[in-house]
Design an enzyme around this catalytic site. Sequence first.
Site, PDB file in Angstrom:
ATOM      1  NE  ARG A  25      -4.258  -1.475   0.188  1.00  7.85           N
ATOM      2  CZ  ARG A  25      -5.370  -1.621   0.883  1.00  7.85           C
ATOM      3  NH1 ARG A  25      -5.665  -0.775   1.820  1.00  7.85           N
ATOM      4  NH2 ARG A  25      -6.193  -2.603   0.611  1.00  7.85           N
ATOM      5  NE  ARG A  29      -7.154   5.198   2.501  1.00  5.22           N
ATOM      6  CZ  ARG A  29      -7.967   4.284   2.990  1.00  5.22           C
ATOM      7  NH1 ARG A  29      -9.200   4.590   3.293  1.00  5.22           N
ATOM      8  NH2 ARG A  29      -7.542   3.055   3.213  1.00  5.22           N
ATOM      9  NE  ARG A  38      -9.695   7.422  -2.759  1.00  9.94           N
ATOM     10  CZ  ARG A  38     -10.996   7.680  -2.631  1.00  9.94           C
ATOM     11  NH1 ARG A  38     -11.598   8.540  -3.418  1.00  9.94           N
ATOM     12  NH2 ARG A  38     -11.679   7.065  -1.680  1.00  9.94           N
ATOM     13  CG  ASP A  75      -8.801  -3.144  -4.650  1.00  8.99           C
ATOM     14  OD1 ASP A  75      -8.217  -2.557  -3.722  1.00  8.99           O
ATOM     15  OD2 ASP A  75      -9.602  -4.080  -4.450  1.00  8.99           O
ATOM     16  CE1 TYR A 152     -12.769  -7.545   1.690  1.00 12.49           C
ATOM     17  CE2 TYR A 152     -11.188  -9.087   0.745  1.00 12.49           C
ATOM     18  CZ  TYR A 152     -11.500  -8.104   1.663  1.00 12.49           C
ATOM     19  OH  TYR A 152     -10.556  -7.680   2.560  1.00 12.49           O
TER      20      TYR A 152
HETATM   21  O1  CP3 Z   1       0.277   0.415  -3.223  1.00 11.17           O
HETATM   22  C1  CP3 Z   1      -0.191  -0.739  -3.361  1.00 11.17           C
HETATM   23  O2  CP3 Z   1       0.005  -1.650  -2.526  1.00 11.17           O
HETATM   24  C2  CP3 Z   1      -0.925  -1.073  -4.648  1.00 11.17           C
HETATM   25  C3  CP3 Z   1      -2.333  -0.935  -4.628  1.00 11.17           C
HETATM   26  C4  CP3 Z   1      -3.249  -1.860  -3.840  1.00 11.17           C
HETATM   27  C5  CP3 Z   1      -4.499  -1.430  -3.334  1.00 11.17           C
HETATM   28  N1  CP3 Z   1      -5.154  -2.506  -2.845  1.00 11.17           N
HETATM   29  C6  CP3 Z   1      -4.987  -0.055  -3.366  1.00 11.17           C
HETATM   30  C7  CP3 Z   1      -6.052   0.343  -2.447  1.00 11.17           C
HETATM   31  C8  CP3 Z   1      -3.136  -3.229  -3.566  1.00 11.17           C
HETATM   32  C9  CP3 Z   1      -1.973  -4.171  -3.822  1.00 11.17           C
HETATM   33  C10 CP3 Z   1      -4.365  -3.631  -2.949  1.00 11.17           C
HETATM   34  C11 CP3 Z   1      -4.665  -5.009  -2.557  1.00 11.17           C
HETATM   35  C12 CP3 Z   1      -5.889  -5.302  -1.825  1.00 11.17           C
HETATM   36  N2  CP3 Z   1      -7.138  -4.738  -1.989  1.00 11.17           N
HETATM   37  C13 CP3 Z   1      -6.001  -6.320  -0.844  1.00 11.17           C
HETATM   38  C14 CP3 Z   1      -4.898  -7.286  -0.438  1.00 11.17           C
HETATM   39  C15 CP3 Z   1      -3.863  -6.680   0.404  1.00 11.17           C
HETATM   40  C16 CP3 Z   1      -4.316  -6.285   1.786  1.00 11.17           C
HETATM   41  O3  CP3 Z   1      -4.203  -5.076   2.085  1.00 11.17           O
HETATM   42  O4  CP3 Z   1      -4.692  -7.152   2.563  1.00 11.17           O
HETATM   43  C17 CP3 Z   1      -7.325  -6.314  -0.370  1.00 11.17           C
HETATM   44  C18 CP3 Z   1      -7.911  -7.225   0.688  1.00 11.17           C
HETATM   45  C19 CP3 Z   1      -8.029  -5.328  -1.113  1.00 11.17           C
HETATM   46  C20 CP3 Z   1      -9.480  -4.982  -1.033  1.00 11.17           C
HETATM   47  C21 CP3 Z   1      -9.688  -3.605  -0.563  1.00 11.17           C
HETATM   48  N3  CP3 Z   1      -9.352  -2.479  -1.276  1.00 11.17           N
HETATM   49  C22 CP3 Z   1     -10.229  -3.204   0.676  1.00 11.17           C
HETATM   50  C23 CP3 Z   1     -10.704  -4.138   1.755  1.00 11.17           C
HETATM   51  C24 CP3 Z   1     -10.228  -1.804   0.671  1.00 11.17           C
HETATM   52  C25 CP3 Z   1     -10.813  -0.906   1.726  1.00 11.17           C
HETATM   53  C26 CP3 Z   1      -9.962  -0.814   2.916  1.00 11.17           C
HETATM   54  C27 CP3 Z   1      -9.233   0.482   2.925  1.00 11.17           C
HETATM   55  O5  CP3 Z   1      -8.019   0.484   3.182  1.00 11.17           O
HETATM   56  O6  CP3 Z   1      -9.909   1.510   2.721  1.00 11.17           O
HETATM   57  C28 CP3 Z   1      -9.637  -1.370  -0.536  1.00 11.17           C
HETATM   58  C29 CP3 Z   1      -9.398   0.032  -0.961  1.00 11.17           C
HETATM   59  C30 CP3 Z   1      -8.033   0.402  -1.384  1.00 11.17           C
HETATM   60  N4  CP3 Z   1      -7.239  -0.317  -2.235  1.00 11.17           N
HETATM   61  C31 CP3 Z   1      -7.329   1.607  -1.020  1.00 11.17           C
HETATM   62  C32 CP3 Z   1      -6.093   1.564  -1.687  1.00 11.17           C
HETATM   63  C33 CP3 Z   1      -5.023   2.620  -1.676  1.00 11.17           C
HETATM   64  C34 CP3 Z   1      -7.876   2.721  -0.157  1.00 11.17           C
HETATM   65  C35 CP3 Z   1      -8.968   3.393  -0.918  1.00 11.17           C
HETATM   66  C36 CP3 Z   1      -8.985   4.873  -0.965  1.00 11.17           C
HETATM   67  O7  CP3 Z   1      -8.059   5.542  -1.463  1.00 11.17           O
HETATM   68  O8  CP3 Z   1     -10.022   5.393  -0.558  1.00 11.17           O
END
Ligand code: CP3
Length: 344
Positions: A25, A29, A38, A75, A152
Amino acid sequence: MKSTKPVLRALAGEALPVPPVWIMRQAGRYLPEYRATREKAGDFLSLCYNSDFATEVTLQPIRRFDFDASIIFADILLIPHALGADLSFVEGEGPRLSAITGKSDFDTLKGADDIHETLAPVYQTMRNLSSELPKKCALIGFAGAPWTVATYMIAGKGTPDQGPARKFKTEQRAAFQQLMDLLTEATINYLNAQISAGAEIVKLFDTWAGCLTGQDFEDFAVRPVAKIISGIREKHPEIPVIAFPREAGMGYVDFHEKTGANCVAVDHFATPNWAAQNVQPGGCVQGNLDPVHMVDGGADLVSQTKKVVSAFSNGPHIFNLGHGITPDANPKNVHLMIDTIRGN
Ligand code: CP3
């Protein structure tokens, strides 16, 4: 020719004097520049599907921290979306999809070969990155592992214990297997397309592997990941793979041996010494500093970072956190971690 990129050298089995580093990640944010892009993009999915914005947020942490690897901004839930599931991200709450209660809820999805039209912008982002990254920085593509993506889809959202998916898996075994097979095939196609577009490494995120026990861990974490790895190696025999079966505990050892992954990413609940002794003999290990140090910083950050570096120093290691960096992290602490690793 052998690669000079440190991450690729570690993945090939080399123990480097200074481990390469990136963090899960890393585009997120906690960075003001991410929040600004964003905001311009509107919602989260528009950011993922706009190649210019997605390229920009992927590059932001590379510019700021000089990481050794870049992970494409996308994602894991884009696969269900590309299969036709309705997906949205609710501000402050996370993903929402329509829940799956039986086979009829996913019979209407598209086939595993029909995902590319929706995912074309991701491939374009990969091509952009491939030409824009600094020379030493390796480009990582990724997907969710089938079990985690299925949790999910079945629940329709994130849950604390993946209860709905575990119940579905037990009560509707045949339908569950069919969903896993669809996700496995779609993931092979998706990753092959990412590699063709320039990914030098792929990573599989099995965030909820830890709630599978006994034979289920073997059947639904190890086996689908092994199948995906052999599926992509049919087309791309040399592609290095990192797999992250989070909270697998003792299961990390078996997972490393049986999946064919070059590298297993380890969470911070495994101690570095245990992982070095038990997982690293199987190949490269990635991890595993507790992400809380990116919030708290200070002397603990420095001492724990040194502990991780030192524990894994006799074998191939890619430094990372044990899970994603959180929105309340302070970018200054990321600098302190990197300086500690690199001895600056
Ligand atoms: O920088 C990186 O790592 C690359 C981008 C990336 C994102 N999600 C961006 C993201 C990667 C590799 C993921 C993987 C992901 N997505 C996983 C597996 C890794 C982990 O963290 O366990 C999972 C379970 C998801 C599903 C997902 N996406 C969830 C549950 C959420 C909401 C939780 C949260 O943090 O808000 C997301 C949203 C998400 N994916 C964000 C980002 C940067 C935050 C969203 C935002 O900017 O509002």
